[in-house]
Design a protein around this motif. Structure first.
Motif, PDB file in Angstrom:
ATOM      1  N   GLY A  49      -7.288  -5.912  39.727  1.00 23.69           N
ATOM      2  CA  GLY A  49      -6.895  -7.313  39.612  1.00 23.69           C
ATOM      3  C   GLY A  49      -6.960  -7.887  38.214  1.00 23.69           C
ATOM      4  O   GLY A  49      -6.811  -9.097  38.026  1.00 23.69           O
ATOM      5  N   LEU A  50      -7.148  -7.035  37.203  1.00 26.65           N
ATOM      6  CA  LEU A  50      -7.137  -7.521  35.820  1.00 26.65           C
ATOM      7  C   LEU A  50      -5.714  -7.791  35.349  1.00 26.65           C
ATOM      8  O   LEU A  50      -5.502  -8.549  34.405  1.00 26.65           O
ATOM      9  N   HIS A  51      -4.743  -7.148  35.983  1.00 27.59           N
ATOM     10  CA  HIS A  51      -3.326  -7.454  35.797  1.00 27.59           C
ATOM     11  C   HIS A  51      -2.737  -7.837  37.149  1.00 27.59           C
ATOM     12  O   HIS A  51      -3.076  -7.224  38.170  1.00 27.59           O
ATOM     13  N   GLU A  52      -1.890  -8.849  37.162  1.00 24.47           N
ATOM     14  CA  GLU A  52      -1.172  -9.208  38.379  1.00 24.47           C
ATOM     15  C   GLU A  52       0.114  -8.384  38.453  1.00 24.47           C
ATOM     16  O   GLU A  52       0.880  -8.343  37.487  1.00 24.47           O
ATOM     17  N   ILE A  53       0.325  -7.728  39.567  1.00 26.81           N
ATOM     18  CA  ILE A  53       1.535  -6.921  39.716  1.00 26.81           C
ATOM     19  C   ILE A  53       2.751  -7.820  39.958  1.00 26.81           C
ATOM     20  O   ILE A  53       2.630  -8.943  40.439  1.00 26.81           O
ATOM     21  N   ASP A  54       3.922  -7.322  39.601  1.00 30.59           N
ATOM     22  CA  ASP A  54       5.161  -8.073  39.800  1.00 30.59           C
ATOM     23  C   ASP A  54       5.692  -7.933  41.217  1.00 30.59           C
ATOM     24  O   ASP A  54       6.269  -8.867  41.772  1.00 30.59           O
ATOM     25  N   LYS A  55       5.493  -6.752  41.775  1.00 30.80           N
ATOM     26  CA  LYS A  55       6.032  -6.474  43.104  1.00 30.80           C
ATOM     27  C   LYS A  55       5.231  -5.350  43.731  1.00 30.80           C
ATOM     28  O   LYS A  55       4.690  -4.491  43.039  1.00 30.80           O
ATOM     29  N   GLY A  56       5.127  -5.364  45.063  1.00 27.58           N
ATOM     30  CA  GLY A  56       4.398  -4.328  45.771  1.00 27.58           C
ATOM     31  C   GLY A  56       3.114  -4.863  46.378  1.00 27.58           C
ATOM     32  O   GLY A  56       2.880  -6.072  46.419  1.00 27.58           O
ATOM     33  N   GLU A  57       2.281  -3.957  46.856  1.00 25.75           N
ATOM     34  CA  GLU A  57       1.034  -4.325  47.515  1.00 25.75           C
ATOM     35  C   GLU A  57      -0.096  -3.394  47.091  1.00 25.75           C
ATOM     36  O   GLU A  57       0.122  -2.207  46.848  1.00 25.75           O
ATOM     37  N   ILE A  58      -1.302  -3.959  47.037  1.00 24.87           N
ATOM     38  CA  ILE A  58      -2.521  -3.179  46.807  1.00 24.87           C
ATOM     39  C   ILE A  58      -3.487  -3.528  47.931  1.00 24.87           C
ATOM     40  O   ILE A  58      -3.859  -4.692  48.094  1.00 24.87           O
ATOM     41  N   LEU A  59      -3.861  -2.525  48.721  1.00 24.41           N
ATOM     42  CA  LEU A  59      -4.703  -2.759  49.883  1.00 24.41           C
ATOM     43  C   LEU A  59      -6.060  -2.091  49.711  1.00 24.41           C
ATOM     44  O   LEU A  59      -6.147  -0.912  49.334  1.00 24.41           O
ATOM     45  N   PHE A  65      -5.142  -7.016  48.980  1.00 21.45           N
ATOM     46  CA  PHE A  65      -5.767  -7.603  47.793  1.00 21.45           C
ATOM     47  C   PHE A  65      -4.756  -8.361  46.947  1.00 21.45           C
ATOM     48  O   PHE A  65      -5.055  -9.423  46.400  1.00 21.45           O
ATOM     49  N   SER A  66      -3.560  -7.835  46.824  1.00 20.99           N
ATOM     50  CA  SER A  66      -2.546  -8.446  45.959  1.00 20.99           C
ATOM     51  C   SER A  66      -2.085  -9.802  46.465  1.00 20.99           C
ATOM     52  O   SER A  66      -1.550 -10.612  45.704  1.00 20.99           O
ATOM     53  N   ALA A  67      -2.286 -10.095  47.758  1.00 19.33           N
ATOM     54  CA  ALA A  67      -1.857 -11.370  48.330  1.00 19.33           C
ATOM     55  C   ALA A  67      -2.995 -12.394  48.408  1.00 19.33           C
ATOM     56  O   ALA A  67      -2.781 -13.536  48.829  1.00 19.33           O
ATOM     57  N   MET A  68      -4.195 -12.009  47.976  1.00 17.87           N
ATOM     58  CA  MET A  68      -5.361 -12.881  48.110  1.00 17.87           C
ATOM     59  C   MET A  68      -5.444 -13.907  46.995  1.00 17.87           C
ATOM     60  O   MET A  68      -4.993 -13.659  45.862  1.00 17.87           O
ATOM     61  N   ASN A  69      -6.102 -15.041  47.290  1.00 20.13           N
ATOM     62  CA  ASN A  69      -6.411 -16.023  46.251  1.00 20.13           C
ATOM     63  C   ASN A  69      -7.710 -15.626  45.555  1.00 20.13           C
ATOM     64  O   ASN A  69      -8.359 -14.634  45.914  1.00 20.13           O
ATOM     65  N   PHE A  70      -8.108 -16.402  44.557  1.00 25.39           N
ATOM     66  CA  PHE A  70      -9.273 -16.045  43.745  1.00 25.39           C
ATOM     67  C   PHE A  70     -10.539 -15.933  44.585  1.00 25.39           C
ATOM     68  O   PHE A  70     -11.335 -15.006  44.426  1.00 25.39           O
ATOM     69  N   LYS A  71     -10.733 -16.872  45.507  1.00 26.70           N
ATOM     70  CA  LYS A  71     -11.952 -16.884  46.323  1.00 26.70           C
ATOM     71  C   LYS A  71     -12.032 -15.643  47.198  1.00 26.70           C
ATOM     72  O   LYS A  71     -13.099 -15.023  47.323  1.00 26.70           O
ATOM     73  N   ALA A  72     -10.929 -15.279  47.819  1.00 17.55           N
ATOM     74  CA  ALA A  72     -10.911 -14.095  48.686  1.00 17.55           C
ATOM     75  C   ALA A  72     -11.125 -12.816  47.873  1.00 17.55           C
ATOM     76  O   ALA A  72     -11.816 -11.892  48.315  1.00 17.55           O
ATOM     77  N   ARG A  73     -10.551 -12.767  46.675  1.00 16.09           N
ATOM     78  CA  ARG A  73     -10.736 -11.586  45.823  1.00 16.09           C
ATOM     79  C   ARG A  73     -12.188 -11.442  45.384  1.00 16.09           C
ATOM     80  O   ARG A  73     -12.687 -10.334  45.212  1.00 16.09           O
ATOM     81  N   LYS A  74     -12.860 -12.562  45.199  1.00 17.66           N
ATOM     82  CA  LYS A  74     -14.260 -12.508  44.781  1.00 17.66           C
ATOM     83  C   LYS A  74     -15.101 -11.783  45.822  1.00 17.66           C
ATOM     84  O   LYS A  74     -16.030 -11.037  45.474  1.00 17.66           O
ATOM     85  N   GLU A  75     -14.774 -11.971  47.087  1.00 15.62           N
ATOM     86  CA  GLU A  75     -15.497 -11.274  48.155  1.00 15.62           C
ATOM     87  C   GLU A  75     -15.271  -9.767  48.073  1.00 15.62           C
ATOM     88  O   GLU A  75     -16.195  -8.979  48.275  1.00 15.62           O
TER      89      GLU A  75
END
Length: 251
Positions: A49-59, A65-75
């Motif tokens: 998550g140090l770079h935001e991807i342009d397209k695709g998914e990271i699970l 993970f790629s669709a989460m907001n900051f709070k959810a990523r913190k978890e």
């Protein structure tokens, strides 16, 4: 398990990652290899998550993970350990304070509990009687081991290592490789290692992904490399005199 699905990443007009899909397996050492500028570091930073991807998914498991907001990523990040290329220890903090830092950030443990956990992790990486020392007083290999202790202090599900053997002599590199391998199997982490060290690839590469010009060109085990007919992979791997010698011995 971490899954990368059809990931793209560009910086301005330069496309660095192109349609990359990889599954990184739990309890195994998953290595990303490739030439400088191939995109492997961008891939690793995108996964954490140090770079935001342009397209695709990271699970992460079944969590997108790629669709989460900051709070959810913190978890999710509470379940992540990271070993940076230079160790990234805090120079003004002691060894004990460095290892306790994630506990200070993410837990409400008492000071006694934090110290106990820090000591457990330091013992696990074979660091003794160094709690009050500062990073400048340690050898390169010891600093890397302290960095690993800090990375595992939260008992992470996911462990990321960026060039963990950078700047180390061959003997110390082997010790660090073996330590990462042991921890991966012991704690059943999903371990992803970004490396150009072919000794690491041959010794601990349960799964190896070769990135070339931003694309995944090949994947398999370290032993599968010797049977690959992928020309770009062979050009990269067998540029090493050691691997040339091994391949000749196997043929």
């Amino acid at each position: 398990m971490i899954e990368v699905r059809k990931v793209y990443k560009s910086f301005e007009e330069v496309e660095v990652l192109k349609d990359v899909s990889i599954v990184f397996e739990q309890g195994k050492t998953n290595l990303i290899i490739g030439q400088s500028g191939s995109g492997k570091t961008v891939l690793l930073k995108s996964i954490v998550g140090l770079h935001e991807i342009d397209k695709g998914e990271i699970l992460y498991g079944d969590k997108n993970f790629s669709a989460m907001n900051f709070k959810a990523r913190k978890e999710i990040r509470k379940e992540v350990g990271m070993v940076f290329q230079g160790g990234a220890l805090f120079d003004s903090a002691t060894v004990e304070e460095n290892v306790m830092y994630p506990l200070d950030m993410f837990t409400k443990q008492t000071t006694e509990e934090k110290i106990e956990r820090a000591n457990f992790c330091l013992n696990r990486v074979n660091i003794e009687n160094a709690n009050s020392k500062f990073p400048s007083e340690l050898s390169g290999g010891m600093r890397k081991r302290v960095a690993i202790a800090r990375a595992i202090v939260l008992n992470p599900k996911y462990l990321f290592c960026d060039e963990p053997n950078s700047g180390l002599d061959p003997r110390t590199s082997i010790l660090i490789d073996n330590l990462i391998k042991e921890i991966t199997e012991e704690f059943q982490t999903t371990t992803i290692i970004n490396t150009h060290d072919m000794n690491s690839v041959m010794e601990i590469g349960d799964k190896v992904c070769f990135i070339f010009k931003g694309e995944k060109y090949w994947e398999g085990s370290s032993q599968d490399i010797f049977d690959s007919d992928n020309q770009e992979l062979n050009n990269f791997v067998f540029a090493s005199k050691l691997t040339q010698k091994i391949k000749k011995m196997r043929s």
